[in-house]
Design an enzyme around this catalytic site. Structure first.
Site, PDB file in Angstrom:
ATOM      1  N   TYR A 481       0.845  -1.207   0.000  1.00  0.00           N
ATOM      2  CA  TYR A 481       0.000   0.000   0.000  1.00  0.00           C
ATOM      3  C   TYR A 481       0.875   1.250   0.000  1.00  0.00           C
ATOM      4  O   TYR A 481       0.934   1.971  -0.968  1.00  0.00           O
ATOM      5  CB  TYR A 481      -0.947  -0.012   1.200  1.00  0.00           C
ATOM      6  CG  TYR A 481      -1.981   1.087   1.124  1.00  0.00           C
ATOM      7  CD1 TYR A 481      -3.105   0.934   0.318  1.00  0.00           C
ATOM      8  CD2 TYR A 481      -1.820   2.271   1.844  1.00  0.00           C
ATOM      9  CE1 TYR A 481      -4.050   1.948   0.225  1.00  0.00           C
ATOM     10  CE2 TYR A 481      -2.773   3.289   1.753  1.00  0.00           C
ATOM     11  CZ  TYR A 481      -3.884   3.122   0.945  1.00  0.00           C
ATOM     12  OH  TYR A 481      -4.812   4.121   0.848  1.00  0.00           O
ATOM     13  N   SER A 561      -6.392   0.778  -4.513  1.00  0.00           N
ATOM     14  CA  SER A 561      -6.529   2.206  -4.251  1.00  0.00           C
ATOM     15  C   SER A 561      -5.155   2.866  -4.383  1.00  0.00           C
ATOM     16  O   SER A 561      -4.561   2.837  -5.459  1.00  0.00           O
ATOM     17  CB  SER A 561      -7.157   2.424  -2.872  1.00  0.00           C
ATOM     18  OG  SER A 561      -7.619   3.744  -2.732  1.00  0.00           O
ATOM     19  N   ASP A 645     -17.600   3.237  -8.253  1.00  0.00           N
ATOM     20  CA  ASP A 645     -16.569   3.711  -7.331  1.00  0.00           C
ATOM     21  C   ASP A 645     -16.513   5.238  -7.390  1.00  0.00           C
ATOM     22  O   ASP A 645     -16.055   5.808  -8.385  1.00  0.00           O
ATOM     23  CB  ASP A 645     -15.213   3.117  -7.709  1.00  0.00           C
ATOM     24  CG  ASP A 645     -14.145   3.381  -6.657  1.00  0.00           C
ATOM     25  OD1 ASP A 645     -14.359   4.260  -5.803  1.00  0.00           O
ATOM     26  OD2 ASP A 645     -13.096   2.706  -6.702  1.00  0.00           O
ATOM     27  N   HIS A 680     -15.884   1.154  -4.169  1.00  0.00           N
ATOM     28  CA  HIS A 680     -14.459   1.080  -3.871  1.00  0.00           C
ATOM     29  C   HIS A 680     -14.089  -0.191  -3.110  1.00  0.00           C
ATOM     30  O   HIS A 680     -12.918  -0.502  -2.969  1.00  0.00           O
ATOM     31  CB  HIS A 680     -14.052   2.322  -3.062  1.00  0.00           C
ATOM     32  CG  HIS A 680     -12.588   2.591  -3.057  1.00  0.00           C
ATOM     33  ND1 HIS A 680     -11.862   2.808  -4.218  1.00  0.00           N
ATOM     34  CD2 HIS A 680     -11.689   2.685  -2.040  1.00  0.00           C
ATOM     35  CE1 HIS A 680     -10.596   3.035  -3.913  1.00  0.00           C
ATOM     36  NE2 HIS A 680     -10.461   2.954  -2.599  1.00  0.00           N
TER      37      HIS A 680
END
Length: 719
Positions: A481, A561, A645, A680
């Site tokens: 991430y 993301s 999203d 999302h």
């Protein structure tokens, strides 16, 4: 264990042999849709940038709808030809099908808890009185026929007799709030609409505070929203009459505004931010009629919030002059920083505090693993709480008068379990442990520290089946991430359990940009230092290859993301490094991300293309959409997104997939899987989640060369 209906095709010890036999697998032919190029030229500091696929940003156009349909037809046709797709789906369903229970909480005369029987699309809220039988309180599975309407927030009035809950439809960040009588469960008034990025914070039994934006002009799924407001809703009144408490002034826009109350209902605390990091802080004395808003912090240089209060004494958590966070106290009559006094001092480990039953609980991350200390309200250390193992602990929060608290514990091979904790003597007992068809004892996690490009030591936890041979041929997912102060701590995943049953390795590095080592670690991966994050991820892959956990032919990189950006940047910078790339709901157009919904609030981490020429050049230098080049053989790629999203709009993924399909060299497929009526990720129905993972794992293993699953005996996958 259930008996296999058919003989095992390939035992775990023969995993590599299977791969070598399958090198000659036939590639599935792909005929991509023709994506029309309609050039739009933007100019940044004298540099012209052409966007051929700007038209895909219009999520409401029939042309975009037709493109989505055509791309999905190609993708699902490809996936349907993977010979073990259904086997993976069946095993995921089988393993997913166990009872899951959340930690309980008390409201009024009832104890409430979340529960999923196994394959229910959404968790059900139950309640029971002491000595009574549990009953269903809210069942989100009945909110919509296809399970895509989810429960996002549930909050109770002070006496527990009224409840307000928020729902999300189709995965959208826009919410509706429904108010009910908690005893009868009957709806009490009209539904509140157009609520976004909001809690529900009750003032006594009279009403609640919530947050939202004005409804944008144009598409509510992609149009920009950048002035957040805090409202107060008094029960029995119309939403159109709800007063704005904070955020009305157009001259000073705040993209994220939230309001919450101290437990005694004396103080309203308001947090206001222009970005995802840093906040101003205000308070209002609700016990004094017509009291004015008092400023606690007038700048966004820190992340600061009120944890608790005792009379006029406030307890705040802050990273102001304390990158790893500390707890301070101050009197509400004069609450500015020069009057703060240390209560729990900063340490070398990142702090996350909570309160319950009249105690403070200091939860620390020590190299991404939990450590918990208990303090009284005088700041005296009571004890260190010895956790059930090495992993992640959550909870230890509750009301002041609670006599018992609960906490959860998990790691990469241990399913989430909950414990009942006695705050007086520090003892605890198992409250609930899952009965799951997965042998955790057969797996191990190892934490390593590797050197990034600039020499920075980065931790990574690698999890795999005991006995895995380090011969460079294990299929491996490297997940990352690296942003927004988010910490990746050990947690169990049913999907990853299925991956590891197949002999797969699962590796998670704690990249810069995250919060594992506090604000300095976060800032080291932001704006003009963002490349550090990609370098950390690349170095993690190189470590796994060097140590022979895997090789480039057996490595997949995955992230969602901001992690989707990570994958997009890594695969365009080092396409040779991995065999498969799996960017999910990614931020992939770095020159335009801030023009959609609340995207401008991400500027603390990213900067913007209009900020300066230096920032523009830097963003353009790594923006995945702008760095796909002709003549390059990119890894087999499956981009995933949801058509609803409104956090990271799907146009990012649409444009990246179009660029890849136009410029890819070689036979590696570049597909996009677009989930319809999905957002999302939060609230995604279990059935859809299982389908997604069966497709992701199937695509990954097939493109690593497997025509059949390794199918070790422990996995019990049926042909």
């Amino acid at each position: 264990m259930k008996k296999l209906l058919l003989p095992i095709l390939c035992a775990s010890t023969l995993f590599i042999a299977c791969k070598e036999e399958n090198q000659s697998k036939k590639d599935i032919s792909v005929n991509y849709p023709q994506t029309t190029k309609t050039p739009v030229v933007d100019e940044f500091f004298g540099t012209k940038v052409t966007d051929n696929y700007r038209w895909l940003e219009d999520d409401r156009s029939p042309e975009t709808e037709a493109w989505v349909k055509a791309e999905n037809e190609v993708t699902f046709d490809y996936l349907s030809k993977i010979p073990y797709r259904e086997q993976l789906k069946n095993r995921l369903s089988e393993l997913w099908n166990y009872e899951k229970l959340g930690t309980p909480f008390k409201e009024g005369d009832y104890t409430y808890f979340y529960k999923n029987d196994g394959l229910q699309n959404q968790y059900v809220v139950y309640r029971q009185k002491e000595g009574g039988e549990p009953e269903v309180f809210l069942d989100p599975n009945n909110f919509s026929e296809d399970g895509t309407t989810s429960l996002s927030t549930l909050s109770f009035s002070e006496d527990g007799k009224t409840a307000a809950y928020a729902i999300s439809e189709g995965g959208s960040d826009w919410r509706k709030i429904i108010v009910i009588d908690a005893e009868s469960k009957n709806i009490k008034e009209d539904t509140l609409v157009d609520v976004k990025f909001s809690g529900i914070s009750w003032y006594k039994n009279e009403g609640f505070y919530y947050s939202s934006y004005d409804k944008p002009k144009g598409s509510e799924l992609s149009a920009k929203t950048d002035q957040h407001k805090l409202y107060y809703h008094k029960l029995g009144t119309s939403q159109k009459n709800d007063p704005v408490i904070f955020g009305e002034t157009p001259a000073e826009k705040h993209r994220y505004v939230g309001g919450y109350l101290t437990e005694d209902n004396k103080y309203l605390i308001i947090s206001a931010s222009v970005s995802t990091s840093g906040n101003k802080l205000f308070l209002k004395d609700l016990a004094t009629p017509n009291s004015k808003l008092v400023t606690v912090l007038d700048n966004v240089k820190s992340d600061t919030y009120v944890i608790d209060s005792r009379g006029s004494k406030l307890y705040l958590a802050t990273n102001l002059n304390a990158p790893n966070q500390k707890v301070v106290t101050v009197d509400a009559s004069n609450p500015t920083p020069e009057n703060w006094k240390d209560f729990i001092a900063e340490t070398e480990n990142v702090l996350s505090p909570s309160t319950g039953a009249g105690y403070f609980f200091a939860k620390y991350m020590v190299d991404a693993v939990s450590k918990v200390m208990q303090y009284d309200f005088d700041g005296k250390l009571i004890r260190e709480i010895k956790l059930p193992g090495v992993g992640s602990a959550g909870g230890f929060g509750g009301k002041t008068n609670a006599s018992e608290l609960y906490f959860s514990f998990t790691n990469y091979s241990t399913p989430n379990s909950s414990y009942k904790f006695n705050p007086k003597d520090g003892t605890y007992a198992s409250y609930w442990k899952p009965s799951i068809d997965f042998n955790s004892d057969g797996y191990e996690s190892k934490q390593v520290f590797y050197a990034s490009k600039d020499g920075t030591k980065v931790p990574m936890i690698i999890t795999y089946k005991k006995g895995v041979k380090l011969n460079g041929k294990n299929p491996t997912i490297l997940y990352g991430y690296g942003g927004f102060n988010v910490s990746l701590t050990p947690s169990f995943s049913i999907a990853n359990a299925v991956w590891m049953e197949q002999g797969g390795v699962y590796a998670v590095p704690n990249l810069r940009g995250g919060g594992e080592y506090g604000k300095k670690w976060h800032d080291a991966g932001t704006q003009l230092k963002k490349q550090n994050v990609f370098d950390d991820f690349i170095a993690a892959a190189e470590y796994l290859i060097k140590e022979k956990y895997t090789s480039s032919d057996f490595l997949a990189v995955r992230g969602g993301s901001n992690g989707g950006l990570l994958v997009g940047a890594t695969m365009t910078q080092r396409p040779d490094l991995m065999k498969v790339a799996l960017p999910a709901v990614g931020v992939l157009d770095m020159l335009r991300y801030h023009t959609f919904t609340a995207g401008a609030g991400w500027a603390y981490d990213y900067g913007t293309a209009e900020q300066s020429k230096e920032m523009f050049d830097y963003l353009k230098g790594y923006s995945p959409v702008h760095n796909v080049k002709k003549g390059v053989s990119y890894p087999a790629t499956m981009v995933t997104t949801g058509d609803h999203d409104d956090r990271v709009v799907p146009a990012h993924s649409f444009k990246f997939a179009a660029e890849l399909q136009d410029k890819q060299t070689g036979n590696n497929p570049t597909l996009i899987r677009i989930e319809t009526n999905a957002g999302h990720g939060a609230g995604t129905p279990v059935a859809k989640t299982i389908e997604q993972y069966s497709d992701i794992f199937g695509f990954t293993l097939y493109n690593m060369g497997f025509e059949q699953l390794p199918n070790p005996s422990e996995s019990k996958i049926k042909s």
